[in-house]
Design a protein around this motif. Structure first.
Motif, PDB file in Angstrom:
ATOM      1  N   ALA A 154       4.252   9.872  -9.123  1.00 52.60           N
ATOM      2  CA  ALA A 154       5.111  10.132  -7.968  1.00 52.60           C
ATOM      3  C   ALA A 154       4.283  10.609  -6.774  1.00 52.60           C
ATOM      4  CB  ALA A 154       6.170  11.168  -8.334  1.00 52.60           C
ATOM      5  N   VAL A 155       3.289  11.450  -7.040  1.00 51.66           N
ATOM      6  CA  VAL A 155       2.429  11.958  -5.971  1.00 51.66           C
ATOM      7  C   VAL A 155       1.542  10.848  -5.411  1.00 51.66           C
ATOM      8  CG1 VAL A 155       0.523  13.528  -5.449  1.00 51.66           C
ATOM      9  CG2 VAL A 155       2.430  14.318  -6.861  1.00 51.66           C
ATOM     10  N   LEU A 156       0.978  10.039  -6.297  1.00 49.32           N
ATOM     11  CA  LEU A 156       0.067   8.979  -5.857  1.00 49.32           C
ATOM     12  C   LEU A 156       0.794   7.842  -5.144  1.00 49.32           C
ATOM     13  CD1 LEU A 156      -2.317   8.831  -8.950  1.00 49.32           C
ATOM     14  CD2 LEU A 156      -2.770   9.836  -6.702  1.00 49.32           C
ATOM     15  N   ALA A 157       2.127   7.827  -5.226  1.00 46.52           N
ATOM     16  CA  ALA A 157       2.886   6.838  -4.452  1.00 46.52           C
ATOM     17  C   ALA A 157       2.693   7.071  -2.957  1.00 46.52           C
ATOM     18  CB  ALA A 157       4.370   6.921  -4.817  1.00 46.52           C
ATOM     19  N   ARG A 158       2.421   8.303  -2.575  1.00 46.49           N
ATOM     20  CA  ARG A 158       2.230   8.622  -1.149  1.00 46.49           C
ATOM     21  C   ARG A 158       1.000   7.946  -0.562  1.00 46.49           C
ATOM     22  NH1 ARG A 158       1.789  14.638  -0.521  1.00 46.49           N
ATOM     23  NH2 ARG A 158       1.776  14.081   1.685  1.00 46.49           N
ATOM     24  N   PRO A 159      -0.188   8.123  -1.162  1.00 45.17           N
ATOM     25  CA  PRO A 159      -1.337   7.408  -0.584  1.00 45.17           C
ATOM     26  C   PRO A 159      -1.229   5.888  -0.692  1.00 45.17           C
ATOM     27  CG  PRO A 159      -1.944   8.495  -2.646  1.00 45.17           C
ATOM     28  CD  PRO A 159      -0.597   9.021  -2.245  1.00 45.17           C
ATOM     29  N   LEU A 160      -0.524   5.406  -1.706  1.00 43.54           N
ATOM     30  CA  LEU A 160      -0.314   3.961  -1.807  1.00 43.54           C
ATOM     31  C   LEU A 160       0.522   3.473  -0.622  1.00 43.54           C
ATOM     32  CD1 LEU A 160       0.407   3.658  -5.636  1.00 43.54           C
ATOM     33  CD2 LEU A 160      -1.543   2.638  -4.430  1.00 43.54           C
ATOM     34  N   ALA A 161       1.595   4.210  -0.319  1.00 40.07           N
ATOM     35  CA  ALA A 161       2.451   3.846   0.814  1.00 40.07           C
ATOM     36  C   ALA A 161       1.699   3.986   2.132  1.00 40.07           C
ATOM     37  CB  ALA A 161       3.705   4.720   0.821  1.00 40.07           C
ATOM     38  N   ALA A 162       0.871   5.029   2.235  1.00 39.14           N
ATOM     39  CA  ALA A 162       0.113   5.261   3.466  1.00 39.14           C
ATOM     40  C   ALA A 162      -0.861   4.131   3.752  1.00 39.14           C
ATOM     41  CB  ALA A 162      -0.640   6.589   3.367  1.00 39.14           C
ATOM     42  N   ARG A 163      -1.285   3.433   2.718  1.00 39.15           N
ATOM     43  CA  ARG A 163      -2.201   2.303   2.889  1.00 39.15           C
ATOM     44  C   ARG A 163      -1.461   0.982   3.056  1.00 39.15           C
ATOM     45  NH1 ARG A 163      -7.452   3.542  -0.942  1.00 39.15           N
ATOM     46  NH2 ARG A 163      -7.642   5.747  -0.396  1.00 39.15           N
ATOM     47  N   GLY A 164      -0.139   1.058   3.168  1.00 36.96           N
ATOM     48  CA  GLY A 164       0.647  -0.151   3.361  1.00 36.96           C
ATOM     49  C   GLY A 164       0.967  -0.883   2.073  1.00 36.96           C
ATOM     50  N   LEU A 165       0.668  -0.271   0.946  1.00 36.27           N
ATOM     51  CA  LEU A 165       0.933  -0.902  -0.357  1.00 36.27           C
ATOM     52  C   LEU A 165       2.311  -0.468  -0.851  1.00 36.27           C
ATOM     53  CD1 LEU A 165      -2.607  -0.171  -1.835  1.00 36.27           C
ATOM     54  CD2 LEU A 165      -1.799  -2.347  -0.900  1.00 36.27           C
ATOM     55  N   ARG A 166       3.329  -0.918  -0.161  1.00 35.90           N
ATOM     56  CA  ARG A 166       4.685  -0.431  -0.437  1.00 35.90           C
ATOM     57  C   ARG A 166       5.189  -0.858  -1.817  1.00 35.90           C
ATOM     58  NH1 ARG A 166       6.304   2.172   3.779  1.00 35.90           N
ATOM     59  NH2 ARG A 166       5.498   1.680   5.865  1.00 35.90           N
ATOM     60  N   GLY A 167       4.860  -2.080  -2.228  1.00 36.27           N
ATOM     61  CA  GLY A 167       5.258  -2.528  -3.564  1.00 36.27           C
ATOM     62  C   GLY A 167       4.643  -1.657  -4.644  1.00 36.27           C
ATOM     63  N   TRP A 168       3.364  -1.315  -4.468  1.00 35.45           N
ATOM     64  CA  TRP A 168       2.692  -0.436  -5.413  1.00 35.45           C
ATOM     65  C   TRP A 168       3.331   0.950  -5.417  1.00 35.45           C
ATOM     66  CZ3 TRP A 168      -1.831  -1.035  -8.505  1.00 35.45           C
ATOM     67  CH2 TRP A 168      -2.361  -2.326  -8.502  1.00 35.45           C
ATOM     68  N   ALA A 169       3.687   1.421  -4.234  1.00 34.79           N
ATOM     69  CA  ALA A 169       4.293   2.750  -4.122  1.00 34.79           C
ATOM     70  C   ALA A 169       5.637   2.798  -4.845  1.00 34.79           C
ATOM     71  CB  ALA A 169       4.470   3.122  -2.652  1.00 34.79           C
ATOM     72  N   VAL A 170       6.438   1.755  -4.669  1.00 37.03           N
ATOM     73  CA  VAL A 170       7.737   1.691  -5.349  1.00 37.03           C
ATOM     74  C   VAL A 170       7.535   1.647  -6.861  1.00 37.03           C
ATOM     75  CG1 VAL A 170       9.777   0.266  -5.757  1.00 37.03           C
ATOM     76  CG2 VAL A 170       8.948   0.610  -3.417  1.00 37.03           C
ATOM     77  N   ALA A 171       6.604   0.815  -7.299  1.00 38.34           N
ATOM     78  CA  ALA A 171       6.336   0.703  -8.735  1.00 38.34           C
ATOM     79  C   ALA A 171       5.852   2.027  -9.307  1.00 38.34           C
ATOM     80  CB  ALA A 171       5.294  -0.384  -8.988  1.00 38.34           C
TER      81      ALA A 171
END
Length: 214
Positions: A154-171
């Motif tokens: 859940a925490v690592l979804a933030r840096p994933l989203a910040a890098r534009g990796l929204r699909g990764w963040a959702v997953a």
């Protein structure tokens, strides 16, 4: 003047992690699962539908699984270090690696405190599992470890989203739900527990590889 003061901080937060640490974190999960599968198919009386991989630490060849726990913990610690260096100063840079570190320590606890025999394994073991002190510590350590891993996702979804990796963040927010569902279904199916735990390990490898990719 402001640019001169902030530039070093930016460089520090973007410092690449050691290649060895990154590789360690990426291979930890797949290596653990591969070792468990190989042992499970080779061990007489072991049944993936009835026995947990942790029980492979029992019996004459149990040292192999114990060594796998210890090695995996060390590899995950290295992976947590790689994440910390990569994410330092950015979203999730503190708690993400720290929670992965807690997950890593849970493998050392599992190695030091073996699971209880039961469900016919190892050979001659009763069908019913009687909880012992070391078995309770093993179970509690694993529970804390996987809760920490789910929180890390859940925490690592933030840096994933910040890098534009929204699909990764959702997953990364969905995977913990699936992992926990597998744990909740463990009373009815050991295979569901194994699948949930395996998914968590594989997703951590994928996230570590993605976040440390420069």
């Amino acid at each position: 003047m402001t640019d001169m003061l902030t530039a070093p901080r930016h460089v520090l937060s973007a410092a690449p992690a050691s290649r060895r640490a990154v590789v360690s974190g990426v291979v930890a999960g797949p290596l653990f699962l591969a070792a468990g599968l190989a042992q499970g198919f080779a061990q007489d009386g072991f049944d993936f539908t009835r026995n947990a991989i942790s029980q492979l630490a029992l019996g004459e060849a149990g040292w192999i699984q114990t060594a796998s726990f210890v090695l995996t913990g060390a590899l995950l610690i290295a992976g947590a270090t790689a994440l910390r260096r990569t994410l330092r100063g950015g979203p999730g840079g503190t708690w993400g690696p720290a929670l992965v570190g807690v997950f890593a320590v849970s493998f050392w606890i599992a190695g030091a405190f073996p699971a209880d025999a039961g469900a016919g394994f190892p050979a001659g073991a009763p069908e019913e599992t009687v909880m012992s002190g070391h078995g309770a510590v093993h179970m509690f350590g694993g529970m804390i470890g996987y809760l920490a891993l789910c929180a890390a996702f859940a925490v690592l979804a933030r840096p994933l989203a910040a890098r534009g990796l929204r699909g990764w963040a959702v997953a990364s927010r969905v995977v913990p739900v699936v992992v926990l569902a597998g744990f909740m279904a463990s009373a009815a199916s050991v295979l569901a527990f194994t699948a949930g735990a395996g998914l968590g390990l594989l997703w951590l490898s994928a996230v570590t590889a993605r976040l440390t990719d420069r």
